[in-house]
Design a protein around this motif. Sequence first.
Motif, PDB file in Angstrom:
ATOM      1  N   ALA A 139      52.303  40.404  31.778  1.00 51.60           N
ATOM      2  CA  ALA A 139      51.168  40.010  30.933  1.00 51.60           C
ATOM      3  C   ALA A 139      50.323  38.939  31.619  1.00 51.60           C
ATOM      4  CB  ALA A 139      51.686  39.507  29.585  1.00 51.60           C
ATOM      5  N   THR A 140      50.975  37.996  32.316  1.00 59.18           N
ATOM      6  CA  THR A 140      50.239  36.957  33.054  1.00 59.18           C
ATOM      7  C   THR A 140      49.384  37.579  34.147  1.00 59.18           C
ATOM      8  OG1 THR A 140      51.891  35.241  32.633  1.00 59.18           O
ATOM      9  CG2 THR A 140      50.515  34.966  34.586  1.00 59.18           C
ATOM     10  N   ILE A 141      49.953  38.515  34.885  1.00 56.45           N
ATOM     11  CA  ILE A 141      49.221  39.188  35.962  1.00 56.45           C
ATOM     12  C   ILE A 141      48.000  39.916  35.405  1.00 56.45           C
ATOM     13  CG2 ILE A 141      49.356  41.073  37.641  1.00 56.45           C
ATOM     14  CD1 ILE A 141      52.330  40.223  38.061  1.00 56.45           C
ATOM     15  N   ALA A 142      48.168  40.615  34.291  1.00 57.28           N
ATOM     16  CA  ALA A 142      47.062  41.356  33.689  1.00 57.28           C
ATOM     17  C   ALA A 142      45.978  40.413  33.168  1.00 57.28           C
ATOM     18  CB  ALA A 142      47.596  42.228  32.548  1.00 57.28           C
ATOM     19  N   ARG A 143      46.369  39.299  32.555  1.00 58.79           N
ATOM     20  CA  ARG A 143      45.404  38.318  32.045  1.00 58.79           C
ATOM     21  C   ARG A 143      44.589  37.721  33.181  1.00 58.79           C
ATOM     22  NH1 ARG A 143      48.413  33.405  30.993  1.00 58.79           N
ATOM     23  NH2 ARG A 143      47.842  33.086  33.182  1.00 58.79           N
ATOM     24  N   ASP A 144      45.272  37.321  34.273  1.00 53.49           N
ATOM     25  CA  ASP A 144      44.560  36.743  35.407  1.00 53.49           C
ATOM     26  C   ASP A 144      43.653  37.765  36.071  1.00 53.49           C
ATOM     27  OD1 ASP A 144      45.688  34.302  34.975  1.00 53.49           O
ATOM     28  OD2 ASP A 144      47.020  34.327  36.705  1.00 53.49           O
ATOM     29  N   ARG A 145      44.092  39.007  36.111  1.00 54.03           N
ATOM     30  CA  ARG A 145      43.252  40.045  36.714  1.00 54.03           C
ATOM     31  C   ARG A 145      41.941  40.172  35.956  1.00 54.03           C
ATOM     32  NH1 ARG A 145      45.171  46.106  38.673  1.00 54.03           N
ATOM     33  NH2 ARG A 145      43.090  46.949  39.012  1.00 54.03           N
ATOM     34  N   GLN A 146      42.002  40.137  34.630  1.00 54.38           N
ATOM     35  CA  GLN A 146      40.787  40.217  33.820  1.00 54.38           C
ATOM     36  C   GLN A 146      39.904  38.987  34.048  1.00 54.38           C
ATOM     37  OE1 GLN A 146      41.460  40.226  29.552  1.00 54.38           O
ATOM     38  NE2 GLN A 146      39.580  41.344  29.185  1.00 54.38           N
ATOM     39  N   ARG A 147      40.536  37.806  34.087  1.00 57.72           N
ATOM     40  CA  ARG A 147      39.769  36.554  34.249  1.00 57.72           C
ATOM     41  C   ARG A 147      39.115  36.489  35.633  1.00 57.72           C
ATOM     42  NH1 ARG A 147      41.918  31.270  35.454  1.00 57.72           N
ATOM     43  NH2 ARG A 147      44.016  32.050  35.085  1.00 57.72           N
ATOM     44  N   PHE A 148      39.872  36.806  36.684  1.00 55.51           N
ATOM     45  CA  PHE A 148      39.323  36.746  38.037  1.00 55.51           C
ATOM     46  C   PHE A 148      38.258  37.815  38.236  1.00 55.51           C
ATOM     47  CE2 PHE A 148      43.677  34.977  39.443  1.00 55.51           C
ATOM     48  CZ  PHE A 148      43.306  33.709  39.061  1.00 55.51           C
ATOM     49  N   GLY A 149      38.459  38.974  37.625  1.00 52.94           N
ATOM     50  CA  GLY A 149      37.472  40.038  37.755  1.00 52.94           C
ATOM     51  C   GLY A 149      36.113  39.607  37.232  1.00 52.94           C
ATOM     52  N   ALA A 150      36.107  38.871  36.120  1.00 52.10           N
ATOM     53  CA  ALA A 150      34.848  38.400  35.552  1.00 52.10           C
ATOM     54  C   ALA A 150      34.145  37.438  36.506  1.00 52.10           C
ATOM     55  CB  ALA A 150      35.112  37.724  34.205  1.00 52.10           C
ATOM     56  N   VAL A 151      34.912  36.539  37.149  1.00 51.43           N
ATOM     57  CA  VAL A 151      34.320  35.589  38.101  1.00 51.43           C
ATOM     58  C   VAL A 151      33.811  36.321  39.335  1.00 51.43           C
ATOM     59  CG1 VAL A 151      34.803  33.624  39.609  1.00 51.43           C
ATOM     60  CG2 VAL A 151      35.732  33.667  37.290  1.00 51.43           C
ATOM     61  N   ILE A 152      34.581  37.280  39.831  1.00 56.75           N
ATOM     62  CA  ILE A 152      34.186  38.045  41.014  1.00 56.75           C
ATOM     63  C   ILE A 152      32.853  38.763  40.784  1.00 56.75           C
ATOM     64  CG2 ILE A 152      34.780  40.117  42.343  1.00 56.75           C
ATOM     65  CD1 ILE A 152      37.748  39.131  42.125  1.00 56.75           C
ATOM     66  N   ARG A 153      32.714  39.379  39.634  1.00 58.65           N
ATOM     67  CA  ARG A 153      31.477  40.097  39.340  1.00 58.65           C
ATOM     68  C   ARG A 153      30.300  39.137  39.151  1.00 58.65           C
ATOM     69  NH1 ARG A 153      35.460  43.173  36.915  1.00 58.65           N
ATOM     70  NH2 ARG A 153      35.378  42.013  34.939  1.00 58.65           N
ATOM     71  N   ALA A 154      30.539  37.987  38.485  1.00 56.94           N
ATOM     72  CA  ALA A 154      29.460  37.030  38.246  1.00 56.94           C
ATOM     73  C   ALA A 154      28.983  36.404  39.553  1.00 56.94           C
ATOM     74  CB  ALA A 154      29.928  35.949  37.288  1.00 56.94           C
ATOM     75  N   ALA A 155      29.936  36.124  40.458  1.00 61.15           N
ATOM     76  CA  ALA A 155      29.593  35.460  41.726  1.00 61.15           C
ATOM     77  C   ALA A 155      29.239  36.434  42.830  1.00 61.15           C
ATOM     78  CB  ALA A 155      30.763  34.577  42.166  1.00 61.15           C
ATOM     79  N   GLY A 156      29.419  37.727  42.590  1.00 59.39           N
ATOM     80  CA  GLY A 156      29.126  38.730  43.619  1.00 59.39           C
ATOM     81  C   GLY A 156      30.054  38.615  44.814  1.00 59.39           C
ATOM     82  N   ILE A 157      31.309  38.276  44.555  1.00 57.66           N
ATOM     83  CA  ILE A 157      32.284  38.054  45.650  1.00 57.66           C
ATOM     84  C   ILE A 157      32.736  39.390  46.199  1.00 57.66           C
ATOM     85  CG2 ILE A 157      34.558  37.109  46.225  1.00 57.66           C
ATOM     86  CD1 ILE A 157      34.116  35.093  43.943  1.00 57.66           C
ATOM     87  N   ARG A 158      32.812  39.467  47.523  1.00 57.38           N
ATOM     88  CA  ARG A 158      33.316  40.652  48.213  1.00 57.38           C
ATOM     89  C   ARG A 158      34.347  40.214  49.245  1.00 57.38           C
ATOM     90  NH1 ARG A 158      30.432  45.133  47.284  1.00 57.38           N
ATOM     91  NH2 ARG A 158      31.410  46.161  49.056  1.00 57.38           N
TER      92      ARG A 158
END
Length: 323
Positions: free
Chosen positions: A302-321
Amino acid sequence: MLTLPRLAVAAGVLLALMPGAARAEFPDREIRVVCGFAPGGACDIVSRLIAEHAAPIFGQRVIVENRAGAGGKIAMEFVARSAPDGHTVYTCAAGQMSMLPELPGPPLAVDPGRDMTPLAALAVPNYVLVVPADRPWRSMDDLIAHARANPGRLNYGSAGGGTMQQLAGESFKHFAQLDISHIPYRGAAPAIVDLTAGRIDMMFTNLADVTGQIQGNQVRVLAFSDDMGSEQFPGVPRTSQTWPDFVVGGFFGVCGAAGTPRAAAERWHDAMRRMAANPAVRERLLSLGLVPRVEGPDEFAATIARDRQRFGAVIRAAGIREE
């Protein structure tokens, strides 16, 4: 004449006598803890701590194997292709389990959600922004002001493309609106060598990676990017105090190949609980900037899934590749 219950018992006895029919309980041989980064960094330190203290718990030899490169993907793929029996595990961290799958680009050879089984978590790290001690910056505001006055002149190091260090560095660029360059390395340890030598300007990394350098006055802590901070540095701010969405931290635990039996996962969970309850292990973790936080297979997943959702939002907002 044999009744049905007696036939079942007889069949069970015959099956048990057949070669290879009986499956040994975990663990029944040497255990490998695979680290995806070079010796000397936080992953390696945690891996060796696990190996040292898990061996007497399991009653088996436990060795550490470093398979560095590709931001931990080489080691993760190796473990994912190993037998799913708990004897070969991956020292998994948020960068590989929760961040990599969210980075845009070609599909991963190994999808952590599909090809890995979370077994148990051991600790969560303090994550810090550090700069060489000979730099004039005494605060994050000093650093930001200098970077804005000198666009394109500063850089940050990381343990490689697609790592948590890159996520934190690119988040810093995004939230503070800075023009700084990314210098990827083959692990945290070589990046920190260049950081202390002044060849790179800054780095976000696990506190465990730079504890010795901080104590030796080789690097200076300017901020925490995790949501905890540390009593060791009471005056150091958290990035989330300036930008609420800038929270980059993580976890350390062990993961196995998909299909690892629940019994093996529970044995690893028990081993982590016993390790964290050991005062020597707890003191060692805390001295490295790692806060003991044991989770079993379900809670860890559950921790892994929660962090994946949280980091995904930052990655998309910041345009990280991934670079």
